[in-house]
Design an enzyme around this catalytic site. Structure first.
Site, PDB file in Angstrom:
ATOM      1  N   ASP A 196       0.842  -1.174  -0.040  1.00 11.26           N
ATOM      2  CA  ASP A 196      -0.038  -0.197  -0.003  1.00 11.26           C
ATOM      3  C   ASP A 196       0.952   1.266  -0.046  1.00 11.26           C
ATOM      4  OD1 ASP A 196      -1.853   2.129   0.415  1.00 11.26           O
ATOM      5  OD2 ASP A 196      -2.116   1.400   2.574  1.00 11.26           O
ATOM      6  N   HIS A 369      -3.664   4.589   6.638  1.00 10.02           N
ATOM      7  CA  HIS A 369      -2.834   3.872   6.022  1.00 10.02           C
ATOM      8  C   HIS A 369      -1.494   4.456   6.562  1.00 10.02           C
ATOM      9  CE1 HIS A 369      -5.354   3.165   2.553  1.00 10.02           C
ATOM     10  NE2 HIS A 369      -5.858   4.200   2.810  1.00 10.02           N
TER      11      HIS A 369
END
Length: 555
Positions: A196, A369
């Site tokens: 990610d 994130h």
């Protein structure tokens, strides 16, 4: 021997050109698995478009190979394309994901009246075999429960796909990343790490979700009137903290917004959202309850014009409105492209006299994130041979590639790909292979497919400069233009007698210079000439270029 066999192919069909529409094909010989099937919301350059999907033509063309769909978590950018994909597939393939994610998917499919496919619940430690592709699941921490990473073993190599993650040590549900599993897979060997990249250009660590709870409690406790909290409806950890703060402050919770109602119901039924029935109240039952005892959880954190928050701010909601003295919390970060829309909503709320909180004023939101240090830790734990950043815009992917270089991965072992590119692996050796068809599919009302770029250009033109219609009446008998009439919509200049006289003169001058046949076969050329003449006239006079619609009528 390995070279004679078909390679392992990694084909990203979405997710490498923005934050959204994540979809990756894992293919090895006769078997294929799809990782995620997400959507993306349109930006300002796509007026009238409802949703943007990845082009999954390659999946449909190789449907006989598809053994299953793996969904890493329940956010729209990973699940939103499923209803469209499943309607296009002839065969029903199983969908593998966590309990909450499957619950969200089932709710979404029911809206489309799609019969639920074969759902297969998996969790951290689960193991499945799909043809020659072996998949192991491990827990990751994200802004939604049930987030999973996958470790994939094939005859030609191994892959670890992190899914969306951050390394949160104090998650709300107590489920931390499965570091033991990551270390175990690293010892077995990870040929390719797909990680990610959303916060790859943000230094340091992302704060824990738990830090938001105290800020929310403080704002809610000090609010004198009603409190409205706008958040992603799938952010169940955030919704739990909002409910806990409301309960502690003696407030009843009202839920509004279609997706918020659906997701809170599913999360409560599956045990992911804990709030007592007597702490919830219907929006129609608010009369008689003091305003200081009301908290509303709603959609609209991205400034969507049809969301509950926007409609309440504009006085268009059927049961609720926002007025002076209310406190509004925007508990989210604008997705790239939505910043203007969110700011417009904040300004509208401020004009009403609301006290508005967003992350710039108070810690009412943290990202789901990982930032740079967490991304480096993931690379350090996984010890991959090759690295491929995913989930991000070009700036995020390249920043993540830079982190990989700092972590000692050689330049020729880092692959920054585009959607449709292919990474091939034989015997653990990776290289770029031939690309496949890729792109985007627009959902435009009931129409799903390619929207002509000319259509989008025309919509932008209409939005920017408006439209002028020119009706020219020609006489075949006298071989001339008898009359020219003008009308305009959305133009910045008056279409008055002066304009009409001058523009008509310009058209007549053009007709005199050109050699036109005033017959049915010659009207196309005349129509084009009228359009060009009017366009040039308006540009010279106003420096604008509205859309010109010429109509030539024969009498």
């Amino acid at each position: 021997m390995a070279k004679k066999n078909p390679p392992l192919r990694v084909i990203p069909l979405g997710g490498l050109d923005g934050i959204g529409k994540n979809m990756t094909v894992i293919e090895c010989g006769p078997d294929m698995v799809l990782i995620d099937a997400g959507l993306m919301f349109p930006d300002d350059n796509q007026p009238g478009i409802d949703l943007v999907l990845p082009d999954y033509t390659y999946v449909l063309e190789n449907e006989e190979k598809l053994r299953g769909i793996v969904v890493t978590h329940g956010h729209e950018d990973h699940t939103g394309a499923l209803p469209y994909l499943l309607q296009d597939l002839n065969n029903k393939v199983p969908i593998f994901s966590s309990k909450l994610t499957l619950g969200f998917i089932e709710g979404k499919l029911s809206e489309f009246r799609i019969k639920s496919p074969k759902f297969r619940e998996v969790k951290s430690g689960s193991h499945i075999q799909l043809g020659c592709i072996q998949i192991n699941f491990f827990s990751m921490t994200h802004s939604i429960p049930g987030a999973l990473g996958v470790y994939i073993k094939t005859p030609q190599g191994t892959i670890m796909h992190t899914g969306d993650f951050k390394l949160d040590q104090t998650p709300i549900d107590g489920v931390t990343p499965d570091y033991a599993a990551i270390s175990k897979f690293a010892k077995q060997g990870i040929d390719l790490l797909m990680s990610d990249s959303t916060n790859a250009n943000r230094p340091g660590f992302t704060p824990s979700e738990a830090e938001v709870g105290s800020s929310l409690f403080e704002v809610i406790k000090n609010a004198s009137g009603r409190v409205f909290v706008a958040s992603f409806s799938s952010h169940i950890h955030r919704l739990q903290q909002i409910c806990d703060a409301a309960r502690s402050c003696g407030r009843k919770v009202v839920v509004t917004g279609r997706s918020m109602l659906t997701n809170t119901r599913v999360a409560r039924e599956l045990g992911y959202l804990n709030i007592e029935e007597n702490d919830l109240i219907d929006a129609f039952e608010l009369s008689g309850i003091p305003e200081e005892r009301i908290l509303v959880m709603c959609t609209g954190s991205q400034g969507e014009p049809l969301s509950a928050l926007s409609r309440m701010a504009n006085g268009e909601h059927k049961t609720l409105s926002i007025h002076e003295g209310d406190t509004v919390i925007i508990s989210a970060t604008p997705v790239p492209g939505n910043e203007k829309a969110v700011q417009q909503v904040i300004n509208s709320l401020a004009k009403l006299g609301c006290d508005v909180y967003d992350k710039s004023r108070k810690l009412v939101h943290v990202s789901g994130h990982g930032s740079q240090e967490e991304l480096k830790l993931m690379i350090a734990m996984a010890k991959p041979t090759y690295f491929m950043p995913v989930h991000g815009e070009a700036v995020h992917l390249r920043a993540h590639a830079g982190l990989a270089r700092k972590m000692g991965i050689a330049e020729d072992r880092i692959f920054v790909l585009d959607n449709g590119d292919t990474l091939e692996m034989r015997g653990g050796i990776a290289k770029v292979g031939p690309a496949v068809e890729s792109g985007v599919v627009y959902v435009d009302g009931l129409r799903i497919g390619d929207t002509d770029p000319i259509v989008l250009r025309d919509r932008q033109k209409l939005a920017n400069d408006g439209m002028v219609t020119v009706v020219a009446t020609i006489s075949q008998k006298r071989k001339q233009i008898d009359a020219v009439e003008f009308s305009g919509r959305g133009v910045s200049f008056p279409i008055d007698d002066d304009f009409a006289d001058d523009c008509r003169a310009s058209i007549m001058k053009m007709v005199e210079k050109g050699k036109f046949t005033f017959t049915s076969s010659g009207t196309d050329a005349l129509r084009k000439a009228v359009r060009d003449s009017v366009s040039n006239f308006i540009w010279n006079r106003t420096r604008t270029r509205p859309m010109i619609i010429p109509v030539v009528m024969e009498v």
